[in-house]
Design a protein around this motif. Structure first.
Motif, mmCIF file in Angstrom:
data_model
loop_
_atom_site.group_PDB
_atom_site.id
_atom_site.type_symbol
_atom_site.label_atom_id
_atom_site.label_comp_id
_atom_site.label_asym_id
_atom_site.label_seq_id
_atom_site.Cartn_x
_atom_site.Cartn_y
_atom_site.Cartn_z
ATOM 1 N N SER A 82 2.060 -7.596 4.063
ATOM 2 C CA SER A 82 2.138 -9.077 4.437
ATOM 3 C C SER A 82 3.054 -9.037 5.751
ATOM 4 O O SER A 82 2.853 -9.650 6.638
ATOM 5 N N THR A 83 3.851 -8.047 5.830
ATOM 6 C CA THR A 83 4.943 -7.902 7.132
ATOM 7 C C THR A 83 4.535 -6.738 8.111
ATOM 8 O O THR A 83 4.785 -6.866 9.079
ATOM 9 N N GLY A 84 3.886 -5.805 7.519
ATOM 10 C CA GLY A 84 3.456 -4.497 8.215
ATOM 11 C C GLY A 84 4.838 -3.730 8.306
ATOM 12 O O GLY A 84 4.671 -2.428 8.875
ATOM 13 N N ASP A 85 5.763 -3.857 7.497
ATOM 14 C CA ASP A 85 7.144 -2.929 7.564
ATOM 15 C C ASP A 85 6.670 -1.748 6.519
ATOM 16 O O ASP A 85 5.671 -1.848 5.737
ATOM 17 N N VAL A 86 6.959 -0.552 7.162
ATOM 18 C CA VAL A 86 6.908 0.789 6.441
ATOM 19 C C VAL A 86 8.106 1.504 6.052
ATOM 20 O O VAL A 86 9.101 1.359 6.645
ATOM 21 N N ARG A 87 8.053 2.050 4.879
ATOM 22 C CA ARG A 87 9.074 2.597 4.342
ATOM 23 C C ARG A 87 8.600 4.241 3.936
ATOM 24 O O ARG A 87 7.379 4.256 3.567
ATOM 25 N N LYS A 88 9.604 5.111 4.111
ATOM 26 C CA LYS A 88 9.147 6.341 3.818
ATOM 27 C C LYS A 88 10.389 7.278 3.042
ATOM 28 O O LYS A 88 11.598 6.831 3.458
ATOM 29 N N ALA A 89 10.087 8.217 2.388
ATOM 30 C CA ALA A 89 11.232 9.160 1.799
ATOM 31 C C ALA A 89 10.462 10.185 1.273
ATOM 32 O O ALA A 89 9.509 10.154 0.692
ATOM 33 N N ASP A 90 11.353 11.308 1.169
ATOM 34 C CA ASP A 90 10.993 12.601 0.572
ATOM 35 C C ASP A 90 11.801 12.763 -0.556
ATOM 36 O O ASP A 90 12.824 12.565 -0.579
ATOM 37 N N PHE A 91 11.143 13.487 -1.804
ATOM 38 C CA PHE A 91 12.007 14.035 -2.974
ATOM 39 C C PHE A 91 11.444 15.138 -3.343
ATOM 40 O O PHE A 91 10.271 15.346 -3.346
ATOM 41 N N ASP A 92 12.272 16.185 -3.518
ATOM 42 C CA ASP A 92 11.928 17.396 -3.883
ATOM 43 C C ASP A 92 12.852 18.043 -4.805
ATOM 44 O O ASP A 92 13.795 17.496 -5.024
ATOM 45 N N SER A 93 12.391 19.136 -5.608
ATOM 46 C CA SER A 93 13.225 19.976 -6.508
ATOM 47 C C SER A 93 12.657 21.177 -6.734
ATOM 48 O O SER A 93 11.381 21.592 -6.601
ATOM 49 N N VAL A 94 13.777 22.061 -6.937
ATOM 50 C CA VAL A 94 13.360 23.366 -7.377
ATOM 51 C C VAL A 94 13.566 23.574 -9.047
ATOM 52 O O VAL A 94 14.532 23.057 -9.482
ATOM 53 N N GLN A 95 12.653 23.757 -9.782
ATOM 54 C CA GLN A 95 12.637 23.801 -11.309
ATOM 55 C C GLN A 95 12.572 25.270 -11.832
ATOM 56 O O GLN A 95 11.131 25.737 -11.919
ATOM 57 N N PRO A 96 13.457 25.888 -12.165
ATOM 58 C CA PRO A 96 13.403 27.068 -12.950
ATOM 59 C C PRO A 96 13.293 27.147 -14.401
ATOM 60 O O PRO A 96 13.439 25.971 -15.061
ATOM 61 N N LYS A 97 12.716 28.050 -15.017
ATOM 62 C CA LYS A 97 12.751 28.115 -16.526
ATOM 63 C C LYS A 97 12.823 29.653 -16.983
ATOM 64 O O LYS A 97 12.410 30.610 -16.308
ATOM 65 N N ALA A 98 13.674 30.022 -17.885
ATOM 66 C CA ALA A 98 13.754 31.343 -18.437
ATOM 67 C C ALA A 98 13.863 31.239 -20.150
ATOM 68 O O ALA A 98 14.451 30.251 -20.619
ATOM 69 N N THR A 99 13.228 32.293 -20.527
ATOM 70 C CA THR A 99 13.027 32.332 -22.106
ATOM 71 C C THR A 99 13.182 33.775 -22.526
ATOM 72 O O THR A 99 12.633 34.708 -21.766
ATOM 73 N N LEU A 100 13.934 33.916 -23.715
ATOM 74 C CA LEU A 100 14.090 35.279 -24.282
ATOM 75 C C LEU A 100 13.646 35.183 -25.545
ATOM 76 O O LEU A 100 14.125 34.131 -26.517
ATOM 77 N N SER A 126 0.857 -1.116 0.096
ATOM 78 C CA SER A 126 0.097 -0.120 0.018
ATOM 79 C C SER A 126 0.829 1.450 -0.073
ATOM 80 O O SER A 126 1.808 1.630 0.880
ATOM 81 N N ASN A 127 0.609 2.373 -0.723
ATOM 82 C CA ASN A 127 1.393 3.392 -1.166
ATOM 83 C C ASN A 127 0.559 4.552 -0.664
ATOM 84 O O ASN A 127 -0.527 4.775 -1.363
ATOM 85 N N ASN A 128 1.129 5.492 -0.084
ATOM 86 C CA ASN A 128 0.316 6.705 0.163
ATOM 87 C C ASN A 128 1.134 7.949 0.098
ATOM 88 O O ASN A 128 2.284 8.192 0.970
ATOM 89 N N ASN A 129 1.110 8.645 -0.898
ATOM 90 C CA ASN A 129 1.885 9.921 -1.402
ATOM 91 C C ASN A 129 1.516 11.215 -1.256
ATOM 92 O O ASN A 129 0.225 11.244 -1.658
ATOM 93 N N ASN A 130 2.075 12.035 -0.610
ATOM 94 C CA ASN A 130 1.438 13.689 -0.746
ATOM 95 C C ASN A 130 2.495 14.320 -1.431
ATOM 96 O O ASN A 130 3.663 14.324 -1.177
ATOM 97 N N ALA A 131 1.966 15.150 -2.462
ATOM 98 C CA ALA A 131 2.668 16.109 -3.211
ATOM 99 C C ALA A 131 2.395 17.559 -3.136
ATOM 100 O O ALA A 131 1.109 17.723 -2.827
ATOM 101 N N TYR A 132 3.261 18.430 -2.650
ATOM 102 C CA TYR A 132 2.980 19.837 -2.668
ATOM 103 C C TYR A 132 3.943 20.481 -3.554
ATOM 104 O O TYR A 132 5.079 20.263 -3.741
ATOM 105 N N ALA A 133 3.217 21.557 -3.891
ATOM 106 C CA ALA A 133 3.980 22.429 -4.947
ATOM 107 C C ALA A 133 3.672 23.958 -4.967
ATOM 108 O O ALA A 133 2.438 24.334 -4.598
ATOM 109 N N VAL A 134 4.477 24.900 -4.967
ATOM 110 C CA VAL A 134 4.149 26.408 -5.242
ATOM 111 C C VAL A 134 4.883 26.734 -6.349
ATOM 112 O O VAL A 134 6.037 26.430 -6.679
#
Length: 717
Positions: free
Chosen positions: A457-475, A418-426
């Protein structure tokens, strides 16, 4: 629902559905013939003096396609109808440097954009947006397209605008709104393999400034790919039906609402890979498994959008919810006891497999868009996504060739997670006109994914966070209203995550991509000629790729440390004579593995599923037969270069050439068409897994559709 397998022969339900559709068509044709309004005559193609002007929302605000400083392929309502686009596959096949390949289950596809590849059971490399709502499951991309206003394909990373998973690009799909008068449409086709495809729509105004639009589609198909062992077709569609409702309401001059809901139910063939004993990617053989594979499931989707005019800006709220279920059952050794008496991995047994996938997605976005048309324009927003995914994977001992063995037989493997993921962005973006001709655009987005996996099956829980700053510039420099050049730096981010518990790569890393691009967009001769192009160069860190480990019945995602990608894209459209348009597009992708610690021998190779170049070309000719009747002829040619299936580059599929044609007679109110695809009956695989990466002792390949044809009739009223 209890799954059942449909035989390959023609079935009476399909014929009944077709008869009803054609009867409805005849009735509505009679009604349309008596209707005296402005729709009684279709415009004379000879009067066209320029190519169609398309308005898109690729950058989250309405603007002319030719003013957007990026490579965008757009399909208007008129182009969708003329090209006979009825699925995701149909429009992707017309876009260079983008491919969409069927694989494994009914909803499973691999999309590749400029060398960035889809990963099975994981995040897409392309942001898919439908009516402003991100489609955050890979399984949502394989759509039946009906009642569509516009499709936009943005190539190159769009992280600054669209956030997570837009590492390869973005696809924006807009469905039609209700108009200010009652209208409807019915479209029905019958094709090779007893294939039935029916869609329809009713649209009506409701009260003061309101509108309701209800659309639906139904598909069934006897299939065209035969199992050489059972004699049955494996690519059948027992049913695939969908209904969609859309209600819009403008309450006053400042507040409007858009509500949308849809439900889809399907049951079709699955996991019919061919076993290739020679191991060669160019050895095209039929499937031969003794278990007839099956996919079944459903998708419920709903969204609510509110727009509030605040004077200097518009505040938009978009809430989305999706519940998706896809289950499959079938063969794991992909063969039979006659052709391979040694059985699964030479153990003398036959083995089957199945997976139950349940996904719930809830998203909320608030976006503020400036309304001024002055030199400074801006967008700001926040975004939240919750994903709950339950996945059960089983392998069973096959003794009867029946699907119910997964519940009643002996299980060899049973993984439940079972996977439960939360994603946030600004995020925020702006356009600033430095001068009348020069514009600076920028975007910045921060994404945070918080992932949690529970082994049930075992009740084991794993957690991890992944984040990134994503810039863009166009002329962007505009010489005039018809010609511009641009230079862009853009970034993309695809979150990492967990593989199944107890596999050899428990956690895969997030992928990040930086892209530099320079291009031009021009129109000439009073918009009778459009010529666009770009050159791009990208660097990907922790490039994600997919393979199968059959010993653990696990689908695994790994990482390649560094990959360089570069290429060029060119597009031309021309109105060369009365009613005659020609078009062509070219895309190249040169991907090179620069660093791979896990497999150092692959350095210098191409990345998996990469096609080195692709070409699309064709023409459309419309001519008036009478004052009200037109003849439409369209030809589409697609060339796909060599395809490198895995990181070792040991297996390469040769070039593929596909030819399609669509011919019809039509008025403003009705049309009759013939459509043919893959007319030369080209044989190729849409997915190929060599022995080293299939987890089996043989290579397996997923066969593409052979030559197909269909007769179609449609009526508008």
């Amino acid at each position: 629902m209890k799954p059942s397998v449909k035989a390959s022969s023609s079935s009476s339900p399909s014929h009944i559905a077709m008869a009803l559709a054609l009867a409805s068509f005849a009735t509505l044709s009679a009604h349309a013939a008596d209707t005296k309004d402005s729709k009684s005559a279709k415009a004379d193609p000879a009067q066209e003096t320029s190519l169609e002007e398309v308005v898109v929302t690729a950058q989250r605000r309405s603007e002319r396609l030719q003013d957007v400083p990026m490579q965008v392929d757009a399909f208007s309502d008129a182009k969708i109808e003329a090209a006979g686009i009825k699925s995701s596959q149909d429009f992707v096949n017309m876009v260079p440097n983008v491919s969409l390949d069927d694989s494994f289950t009914y909803l499973n596809t691999f999309v590749v954009v400029r060398g960035v590849t889809q990963i099975n059971n994981a995040d897409s490399p392309v942001a898919i947006i439908v009516d402003g709502v991100p489609q955050n499951s890979q399984k949502q991309f394989k759509m039946n397209l009906f009642d569509i206003e516009r499709i936009e394909v943005l190539k190159g990373p769009q992280g600054g605008l669209y956030g997570r998973n837009a590492i390869g690009g973005a696809i924006n799909i807009v469905t039609k709104n209700a108009g200010d008068h009652f209208e409807g449409k019915l479209d029905a086709s019958y094709g090779r393999g007893d294939a039935v495809d029916v869609s329809g729509v009713i649209s009506t105004p409701v009260g003061q400034d309101g509108g309701l639009r209800v659309a639906g589609s139904y598909k069934s198909d006897g299939g065209r790919i035969q199992n050489s062992y059972t004699g049955k077709n494996v690519d059948f569609i027992d049913h695939d039906w969908e209904t969609r409702g859309k209600y819009t309401q403008r309450f006053n001059d400042t507040l409007s609402m858009d509500l949308r809901a849809s439900y889809r139910d399907f049951q079709a063939g699955a996991i019919y890979d061919s076993v290739i004993f020679s191991g060669r990617a160019d050895d095209y053989v039929l499937p031969s498994e003794n278990i007839q594979g099956l996919t079944y499931g459903n998708i419920f989707d709903t969204s609510a959008k509110f727009d509030a005019e605040l004077g200097s800006a518009t505040l938009t709220s978009i809430t989305g919810y999706t519940s998706l279920t896809e289950n499959y059952r079938g063969d794991l050794d992909f063969t039979n006891p006659v052709d391979k008496p040694g059985g699964f991995l030479g153990l003398g047994i036959q083995v089957g497999q199945g997976q139950d996938l349940g996904t719930d997605l809830f998203s909320q976005e608030f976006r503020l868009v400036s309304n001024n048309s002055g030199p400074f324009r801006w967008i700001a927003g926040v975004y939240y996504l919750n994903t709950k995914k339950d996945l059960r994977t089983r392998a069973f001992l096959d003794t009867t060739s029946q699907l119910d063995q997964i519940d009643t037989g002996f299980l060899l493997i049973d993984h439940n997670e079972s996977n439960n993921n939360n994603a946030y962005a600004v995020y925020g973006s702006f356009d600033y006109d430095i001068s009348e001709k020069l514009t600076l655009s920028g975007a910045l987005r921060y994404d945070l994914d918080k992932r949690k996996q529970t082994d049930l099956s075992t009740g084991d829980v794993r957690k991890a966070d992944f984040d990134s700053v994503q810039p863009k510039a166009t002329l962007t420099y505009k010489f005039d209203d018809s010609k511009l050049i641009y230079g862009t730096f853009s970034t993309g981010f695809r979150s990492g995550g967990f593989n199944a518990p107890n596999v050899r790569i428990p956690v895969f890393k997030a992928e990040n991509l930086d892209n530099f691009e320079a291009g031009f967009k021009t129109s000439w001769l009073d918009r009778r000629l459009i010529l666009n192009g770009a050159v791009y160069r990208a660097r990907s860190d922790n490039f994600q790729f997919f393979f199968v480990d059959a010993a653990s019945a696990a689908q695994i995602i790994g990482n390649i440390d560094k990959v360089d990608i570069w290429g060029v894209e060119l597009e031309v459209q021309a109105l060369v004579g009365p009613g005659l348009q020609v078009f062509a597009g070219l895309g190249t992708t040169d991907s090179t593995i620069k660093e791979n610690k896990d497999l150092p021998s692959t350095v210098g190779n191409k990345t998996p599923k990469t096609t080195n170049w692709s070409l699309n070309a064709g023409f459309q000719y419309d001519t008036a037969l009478t004052d009200t009747l037109n003849l439409m002829t369209r030809v589409d040619y697609e060339h796909r270069g060599k395809k490198y299936w895995q990181v070792d580059n040991a297996d390469v599929q040769g070039p593929v050439d596909l030819l399609g044609v669509r011919v019809g007679v039509e008025t403003e109110g009705w049309g009759i068409y013939f459509t043919g695809k893959n007319l030369f009956n080209e044989q190729y695989y849409t997915d190929f897994n060599p022995t080293a990466f299939s987890g089996l002792d043989t290579a397996i390949g997923f066969r593409a559709q052979p030559s197909t044809w269909a007769l179609e009739a449609k009526i508008k009223f």
